[in-house]
Design an enzyme around this catalytic site. Structure first.
Site, mmCIF file in Angstrom:
data_model
loop_
_atom_site.group_PDB
_atom_site.id
_atom_site.type_symbol
_atom_site.label_atom_id
_atom_site.label_comp_id
_atom_site.label_asym_id
_atom_site.label_seq_id
_atom_site.Cartn_x
_atom_site.Cartn_y
_atom_site.Cartn_z
ATOM 1 N N LYS A 46 1.033 -1.585 -0.091
ATOM 2 C CA LYS A 46 0.019 0.180 -0.242
ATOM 3 C C LYS A 46 1.030 0.992 0.423
ATOM 4 O O LYS A 46 0.008 2.145 -0.339
ATOM 5 C CB LYS A 46 -1.061 0.131 1.179
ATOM 6 C CG LYS A 46 -2.335 0.759 1.289
ATOM 7 C CD LYS A 46 -2.913 0.674 2.902
ATOM 8 C CE LYS A 46 -3.290 -0.923 2.541
ATOM 9 N NZ LYS A 46 -4.336 -1.320 3.529
ATOM 10 N N ARG A 116 -3.098 3.249 8.058
ATOM 11 C CA ARG A 116 -3.614 1.811 7.549
ATOM 12 C C ARG A 116 -2.359 1.267 7.866
ATOM 13 O O ARG A 116 -1.169 1.684 8.022
ATOM 14 C CB ARG A 116 -3.776 2.851 6.053
ATOM 15 C CG ARG A 116 -4.886 3.511 5.991
ATOM 16 C CD ARG A 116 -4.639 4.344 4.634
ATOM 17 N NE ARG A 116 -5.066 3.463 3.331
ATOM 18 C CZ ARG A 116 -5.262 3.562 2.247
ATOM 19 N NH1 ARG A 116 -4.880 3.802 1.480
ATOM 20 N NH2 ARG A 116 -6.070 2.705 1.678
ATOM 21 N N GLY A 125 -7.759 -6.632 4.475
ATOM 22 C CA GLY A 125 -8.477 -7.056 5.292
ATOM 23 C C GLY A 125 -8.688 -7.528 6.829
ATOM 24 O O GLY A 125 -8.935 -7.667 7.322
ATOM 25 N N MET A 127 -5.220 -7.440 8.045
ATOM 26 C CA MET A 127 -4.975 -6.054 9.153
ATOM 27 C C MET A 127 -5.946 -5.232 9.307
ATOM 28 O O MET A 127 -6.781 -4.799 8.702
ATOM 29 C CB MET A 127 -3.213 -5.801 9.407
ATOM 30 C CG MET A 127 -2.629 -7.287 9.130
ATOM 31 S SD MET A 127 -0.732 -6.634 8.867
ATOM 32 C CE MET A 127 -1.530 -6.239 7.297
ATOM 33 N N ARG A 360 -3.473 -1.263 -5.933
ATOM 34 C CA ARG A 360 -2.522 -3.003 -6.431
ATOM 35 C C ARG A 360 -3.120 -4.134 -7.350
ATOM 36 O O ARG A 360 -3.811 -3.978 -8.104
ATOM 37 C CB ARG A 360 -2.685 -3.139 -5.028
ATOM 38 C CG ARG A 360 -4.327 -4.194 -5.046
ATOM 39 C CD ARG A 360 -4.198 -4.640 -3.471
ATOM 40 N NE ARG A 360 -6.352 -4.765 -3.158
ATOM 41 C CZ ARG A 360 -6.616 -4.654 -2.218
ATOM 42 N NH1 ARG A 360 -5.535 -4.478 -0.772
ATOM 43 N NH2 ARG A 360 -8.160 -5.299 -1.511
ATOM 44 N N HIS A 477 -16.333 -8.483 1.334
ATOM 45 C CA HIS A 477 -15.190 -9.778 1.305
ATOM 46 C C HIS A 477 -14.786 -11.109 0.755
ATOM 47 O O HIS A 477 -13.889 -11.743 0.586
ATOM 48 C CB HIS A 477 -15.069 -10.184 3.058
ATOM 49 C CG HIS A 477 -13.883 -10.170 3.786
ATOM 50 N ND1 HIS A 477 -14.335 -11.977 3.927
ATOM 51 C CD2 HIS A 477 -12.485 -10.536 4.169
ATOM 52 C CE1 HIS A 477 -12.717 -12.337 5.034
ATOM 53 N NE2 HIS A 477 -12.459 -11.517 4.722
ATOM 54 N N ARG A 583 -0.644 -47.812 -11.158
ATOM 55 C CA ARG A 583 -0.640 -48.449 -9.605
ATOM 56 C C ARG A 583 -1.596 -49.804 -9.966
ATOM 57 O O ARG A 583 -2.840 -49.780 -10.371
ATOM 58 C CB ARG A 583 -1.678 -48.245 -8.761
ATOM 59 C CG ARG A 583 -1.075 -47.342 -8.324
ATOM 60 C CD ARG A 583 -2.108 -45.796 -7.435
ATOM 61 N NE ARG A 583 -1.208 -44.581 -7.164
ATOM 62 C CZ ARG A 583 -1.971 -43.790 -7.461
ATOM 63 N NH1 ARG A 583 -2.712 -43.666 -9.047
ATOM 64 N NH2 ARG A 583 -1.547 -42.700 -7.268
ATOM 65 N N SER A 793 12.159 -43.398 -9.740
ATOM 66 C CA SER A 793 10.799 -42.713 -9.289
ATOM 67 C C SER A 793 10.878 -42.471 -8.482
ATOM 68 O O SER A 793 10.629 -43.486 -7.636
ATOM 69 C CB SER A 793 9.588 -43.036 -10.278
ATOM 70 O OG SER A 793 8.797 -42.932 -9.787
ATOM 71 N N GLY A 795 8.804 -42.594 -5.217
ATOM 72 C CA GLY A 795 7.561 -42.199 -4.341
ATOM 73 C C GLY A 795 7.825 -41.744 -3.216
ATOM 74 O O GLY A 795 8.745 -42.419 -2.035
ATOM 75 N N ASP A 798 5.754 -42.930 0.372
ATOM 76 C CA ASP A 798 6.301 -43.126 1.167
ATOM 77 C C ASP A 798 7.871 -42.957 2.288
ATOM 78 O O ASP A 798 8.096 -42.638 3.005
ATOM 79 C CB ASP A 798 6.770 -44.964 0.855
ATOM 80 C CG ASP A 798 5.754 -45.878 0.984
ATOM 81 O OD1 ASP A 798 5.247 -45.637 2.364
ATOM 82 O OD2 ASP A 798 5.338 -46.134 0.018
ATOM 83 N N CYS A 860 7.152 -39.544 -8.633
ATOM 84 C CA CYS A 860 5.705 -39.979 -8.691
ATOM 85 C C CYS A 860 4.678 -40.106 -7.470
ATOM 86 O O CYS A 860 3.357 -40.155 -7.559
ATOM 87 C CB CYS A 860 5.349 -41.299 -9.924
ATOM 88 S SG CYS A 860 5.623 -42.443 -7.695
ATOM 89 N N TYR A 880 11.259 -35.927 -14.979
ATOM 90 C CA TYR A 880 10.308 -35.161 -15.550
ATOM 91 C C TYR A 880 9.455 -35.597 -13.765
ATOM 92 O O TYR A 880 9.766 -36.113 -12.800
ATOM 93 C CB TYR A 880 9.140 -36.882 -15.861
ATOM 94 C CG TYR A 880 9.448 -37.886 -15.406
ATOM 95 C CD1 TYR A 880 8.344 -38.349 -14.625
ATOM 96 C CD2 TYR A 880 10.334 -38.750 -15.618
ATOM 97 C CE1 TYR A 880 8.386 -39.547 -14.108
ATOM 98 C CE2 TYR A 880 10.253 -39.955 -15.135
ATOM 99 C CZ TYR A 880 9.163 -40.292 -15.068
ATOM 100 O OH TYR A 880 9.104 -41.591 -14.011
HETATM 101 P P1 ADP Z 1 -7.382 -2.490 3.836
HETATM 102 O O1 ADP Z 1 -5.989 -2.626 3.737
HETATM 103 O O2 ADP Z 1 -8.085 -3.510 4.833
HETATM 104 O O3 ADP Z 1 -8.183 -2.202 2.303
HETATM 105 P P2 ADP Z 1 -7.001 0.004 3.987
HETATM 106 O O4 ADP Z 1 -6.030 0.795 4.476
HETATM 107 O O5 ADP Z 1 -7.082 0.203 2.172
HETATM 108 O O6 ADP Z 1 -7.741 -1.270 5.062
HETATM 109 O O7 ADP Z 1 -8.941 0.969 4.176
HETATM 110 C C1 ADP Z 1 -9.900 0.508 4.627
HETATM 111 C C2 ADP Z 1 -11.164 1.892 3.649
HETATM 112 O O8 ADP Z 1 -10.691 3.027 4.006
HETATM 113 C C3 ADP Z 1 -10.549 1.509 2.706
HETATM 114 O O9 ADP Z 1 -11.257 1.463 1.854
HETATM 115 C C4 ADP Z 1 -9.677 3.077 2.366
HETATM 116 O O10 ADP Z 1 -10.452 3.636 1.277
HETATM 117 C C5 ADP Z 1 -10.378 4.222 3.263
HETATM 118 N N1 ADP Z 1 -9.153 4.637 3.844
HETATM 119 C C6 ADP Z 1 -8.258 4.406 3.423
HETATM 120 N N2 ADP Z 1 -7.357 5.680 4.416
HETATM 121 C C7 ADP Z 1 -8.388 6.361 3.010
HETATM 122 C C8 ADP Z 1 -8.328 8.283 3.428
HETATM 123 N N3 ADP Z 1 -7.578 9.061 3.455
HETATM 124 N N4 ADP Z 1 -9.313 8.403 2.695
HETATM 125 C C9 ADP Z 1 -10.245 7.969 3.102
HETATM 126 N N5 ADP Z 1 -10.986 7.204 2.967
HETATM 127 C C10 ADP Z 1 -9.311 5.897 2.815
HETATM 128 MG MG MG Z 2 -7.501 -1.691 0.890
HETATM 129 MG MG MG Z 3 -9.017 -2.977 6.253
#
Ligand code: ADP
Ligand code: MG
Ligand code: MG
Length: 940
Positions: A46, A116, A125, A127, A360, A477, A583, A793, A795, A798, A860, A880
């Protein structure tokens, strides 16, 4: 030493301001950033891409990223900031405030920031992130005043307390969510966007009460303290259970750590000209080149992915906010061109102004991965062929081989949701993710049904055949995670009402209870009661193209394990260049055959045994004829009988039960006698450790009639098929060899019968005799075994079992615990243990080829279709790999990637017969014999 020191000081000085304190903070603002894509491991995905986009002139709010190096120092010192970190953070904040024209905690112009997480590899999602940080009782009023929008300011504050409470103060999110729901009911509104300012203000008071009662402290009002706590919490979220689970499933290392990005907030929740969304530069389900995405008006951050309201498709933006749509389209094209890969982009619109918050490489289905890679090279020339091959994760091809609901099936769906992935699934309904895991461990197929999923549910989702949610869109998600796995997933099935406490869900008038079987049609999003017939996949043109490139590039070839002519044809269809393992015992289980096999086992002496065995011969010959025909002109490795004989008899317990019953009643004396004999034979065959007992070549040597018959069946079949004008290449494989004498003897036995058949039929069919290397000792004496074996070959099933001393059938008792406690990185029967078992493989190959340079070597075991294991096989110079027919394309791609990453020619490894087009088998064999003669003098 001097050299080492100078190298050591040269590199860090580039990014270290002073000798002692590293540069922990990298800023980005106003079109200029300290970092770039190149610093991915330091800034996380990020952070580095926010820097890269800033440098590209893409509209990104200003901010700074704290490095993973800072995380490492923090993590290593018992969660203490390393010296200098906080100074750099406050300096970074100062620059951010200057760029944003607002200050954190300023009573007139308060700056709000997001904090973030961001690891090297995307862990969507898993962390934590805190939004709207900097609000307190004073700044919220200032925000309301400056924006002349009370509703907006209080909406931000209630969101901030929720996220901060959840992420930083570890207060259960439900505590806030239930109060939010209650407020909606009180106000008589459907969604949070409709809550008026007063209700939000009251909610904030309630929320602060929650914090007070749950933590015994007032909600922290000092923005700098908020910032420090949030940074630490994001650091710590690396160790959240869901993140740890995710890393385990995706085999990511625990020591990478996360970077932390602090950036100015932009607001999608200001009103109807604002909003937030997620978009992809191509369709992540099919790979089609079309703009794809979703957005929500008057919303913030996670709202889109959390499935709180059902979002609108990106096309709707065209009419709602045409200028924004145009700009976003241009940016996604620009980003895709820049990264030369499909992008997944987070954006926010604040009162008509567009901001990009993340980009990304987008997660995609296997089908999309293939299509995108093939088109980007073949059609668009954006990438080269090797890059295209590296772009597709071998394991993801598996999804292209998924089953779908039979087109001809007739059914009525009880509900329809959004199809997130193309796969179909059948299973029993469960609502609890943990229960899904439990049931899957018992090999039950389950469908996980949830209102929506959250990262806590990943283990359950992983264990399930399919996932069904009643809320959320195609970027929710559930959809994103399932798509990454290619798992069947239907989301946002609005008719489905989950009543978890009653263990059922309703859909219209239908009621489906836990344990009931349903089918999810991933292609259409339909939910069907009962099990529908599923059919095998058909290949797309892109898939065939990619497979062709992989075959062209790979030096390690791919065969399949197949026991029947039907399997052999399937294997050919999937691109196998031969069979690495037939086999033969699987052929013994046929209805007409098993009685004969039992006669053979019950036989009192060699003569009786021979008679039974002779009756088996025609069956075996027919099977081999079918397989040879299906595989011509490729080689077919046939393993002689391997399992202990008791496996072909009824279970001892059952025999004993029936015998005792008859014994007591005294009727049916004939059956009684029969059972008595069976019982006696079973008792004679009883072994304490059958897997280490009378099996493999030990059986073949003590009961030579069996191997003689099998060799005869193979050779008669080969001669017949050769007579039909087809090329046959039988490779007769002796199982479980552990000593040179075993190899020598079985080789002689085989040659004797084979020559006899050749003499009888007058067909000079070329054959070879080799062995499985699956007893550790065989690897150690491989140089001697190679004097008598024409191929090896490995295995590895085993070999793994015997190297670890883990019984494969009993590992379930402790494996989950071992994985949990990290005593093992993976199930060693699924992923080859390169360090230990792999060392034996290396030794076996080296010693074997010391005797016979260019010895043909394959694998194998189950590992032959597992990508990291295939790459290992490539590196150690195998000729192979052989795997199940469905895994053949996966293995080809892994082998090609192995070659791209570590070209075999350059590394000077022996090739074996790795280039099938180069030499015909017969000449290869002759040359091998010649070379063996040459090396004989050197034998140890
Ligand atoms: P994740 O890794 O779980 O996607 P993010 O860090 O991307 O978490 O953030 C979660 C949400 O918050 C995302 O939808 C992101 O776009 C939004 N977000 C993060 N930073 C900002 C910001 N500075 N202003 C507005 N929205 C934000
Ligand atoms: Mg994000
Ligand atoms: Mg998040």
């Amino acid at each position: 030493m001097a050299h080492a020191r100078s190298r050591k000081s040269a590199r860090p000085s580039a990014r270290r301001p002073s000798a002692r304190v590293p540069k922990y903070v990298y800023g980005f603002a106003n079109g200029k950033a300290d970092g770039s894509s190149a610093l991915r491991s330091l800034l996380g995905g990020k952070g580095c891409e926010l820097a890269e986009m800033t440098n590209l002139g893409v509209p990104v709010p200003p901010g700074f990223t704290i490095t993973t190096e800072a995380w490492s120092a923090y993590n290593a010192s018992g969660k203490k900031h390393p010296p200098g970190l906080w100074n750099q953070v406050t300096a970074g904040l100062g620059r951010l405030e200057a760029a944003a024209g607002a200050r954190l905690g300023d009573p007139a112009r308060p700056l709000l920031v997001s904090v973030r997480s961001g690891a090297r590899a995307s862990m969507p999602g898993m962390m934590d992130t805190v939004l709207n940080l900097g609000l307190n009782d004073q700044t919220v009023e200032a925000l309301a005043k400056r924006t002349r929008n009370d509703r907006f300011a209080w909406d931000c504050y209630r969101r901030f307390i929720t996220l901060f409470g959840d992420v930083v103060l570890s207060i259960e999110r439900r505590a806030f969510d239930t109060r939010l729901d209650a407020a909606k009911t009180r106000a008589g509104v459907k969604t949070d966007a409709d809550l008026p300012a007063d209700a939000l203000r009251a909610l904030v008071t309630e929320f602060k009460g929650v914090v007070q009662s749950q933590t015994g402290r007032t909600f922290p009002q000092d923005p700098l303290e908020q910032l420090r706590l949030a940074i630490n919490a994001v650091f710590d979220s690396w160790w959240a259970k869901k993140a740890v689970d995710y890393r385990r499933i995706h085999r990511l290392p625990d020591d990478w750590g996360t970077a932390v990005t602090v950036m100015a907030m932009v607001f999608g929740n200001v009103g109807p000209t604002s909003g937030t969304g997620v978009c992809f530069s191509r369709d992540p389900a099919t790979g089609e080149r079309r703009f794809f995405g979703e957005f929500l008006v008057n919303a913030q951050g996670e709202d889109v992915v959390a499935g709180i309201r059902t979002p609108e498709p990106i096309e709707a933006l065209k009419t709602r906010m045409p200028a924004v749509h145009k700009k976003l389209t241009a940016i996604k094209d620009r980003l895709e061109a820049h990264y030369r890969d499909m992008q997944d982009i987070e954006f926010t619109v604040q009162e008509g102004r567009l901001y990009i918050l993340q980009t990304r490489s987008g997660k995609r289905t296997g089908a999309a991965a293939v299509r995108i890679a093939v088109e980007m090279f073949a059609k668009e020339k954006r990438i080269d062929r090797d890059t295209a091959l590296l772009r597709v994760e071998p394991a993801s091809l598996h999804q292209l081989l998924v089953k779908t609901v039979d087109q001809k099936a007739k059914y009525t769906a009880i509900a329809t949701g959004l199809p997130a992935t193309p796969a179909a699934a059948v299973g029993k309904v469960v609502f609890d993710p943990e229960k899904a895991v439990e049931m899957a461990l018992r090999e039950e197929k389950v469908i996980l049904v949830r209102p929506e999923t959250s990262p806590e549910d990943v283990a359950g989702m992983h264990a399930a055949q399919g996932v069904l949610t009643s809320r959320g869109g195609l970027t929710s998600h559930a959809a994103v995670v399932a798509r990454g796995w290619g798992k069947c997933c239907v989301v946002g099935a609005g008719d489905v009402v989950v009543e978890e406490e009653n263990h059922l869900f309703r859909a219209g008038r239908a009621v489906v209870r836990e344990g009931q079987v349903v089918t999810l049609n991933g292609a259409t999003g339909e939910v069907i009661v009962g099990a529908q017939p599923l059919v095998d996949p058909t290949f797309s043109d892109e898939f065939r193209t990619l497979l062709g490139w992989a075959q062209d590039r790979a030096t390690t070839r791919v065969r399949a394990n197949a026991d029947t002519p039907a399997d052999a044809s399937k294997a050919r269809e999937f691109g196998a260049e031969g069979i690495g393992l037939v086999r033969t015992e699987h052929m013994f289980f046929g209805e007409e055959r098993i009685p004969i096999v039992r006669d053979m086992i019950m036989a009192g002496d060699a003569q009786a045994r021979r008679k039974a065995v002779d009756r088996l011969l025609p069956f075996q010959r027919e099977d081999f004829i079918g397989i040879f025909r299906a595989m011509a002109p490729h080689p077919v490795t046939i393993r002689l009988l391997d399992p202990p004989l008791h496996e072909f008899l009824p279970k001892y317990k059952e025999v004993l039960e029936e015998y005792t019953r008859l014994d007591a009643r005294g009727f049916n004396p004939e059956r009684h006698a029969e059972l008595g004999a069976l019982k006696a034979r079973l008792e004679a065959l009883l072994e304490a450790n059958p897997m280490l007992g009378h099996r493999g070549c030990r059986l073949g040597i003590t009961f030579p009639e069996i191997y003689d018959m099998q060799v005869r069946a193979i050779m008669e079949a080969a001669c017949q098929v050769a007579g039909e004008g087809l090329q046959v290449e039988p490779e007769i494989m002796i199982p479980l060899t552990g000593t040179v004498a075993e190899m020598k003897l079985t080789r002689e036995m085989t040659d004797r019968v084979a020559r006899q058949v050749i003499a009888e039929t007058g067909k000079a069919v070329e054959y070879s005799v080799g062995t499985m290397i699956e007893v550790p000792r065989a690897a150690l004496v491989a140089d001697r075994i190679a004097e008598h074996a024409e191929f090896f070959s490995f295995g590895t099933n085993d070999l793994t079992q015997m190297t670890y001393g883990y019984s494969r059938d009993d590992i379930g008792k402790f494996l989950p615990f071992y994985l949990e406690k990290k005593l093992l990185p993976h199930d060693p029967f699924a992923v080859l243990d390169q360090r230990g078992v792999g060392e034996l493989v290396r030794i076996g190959i080296d010693r074997g080829r010391h005797t016979v340079p260019g010895l043909k070597v394959g694998i194998c075991g189950e590992h032959g279709g597992e990508p990291s294991s295939v790459e290992f096989c490539h590196r150690v110079g195998m000729t192979y790999v052989s795997c199940s027919p469905y895994m053949v394309p996966v293995a080809w791609l892994a082998a090609a990637q192995g070659e791209i990453k570590e070209p075999r020619k350059a590394s000077g490894q022996l090739l074996g017969e790795a280039q099938p087009k180069a030499s015909r088998p017969s000449s290869a064999r002759r040359s091998r014999k010649a070379s063996r003669a040459n090396t004989k003098v050197k034998l140890r």
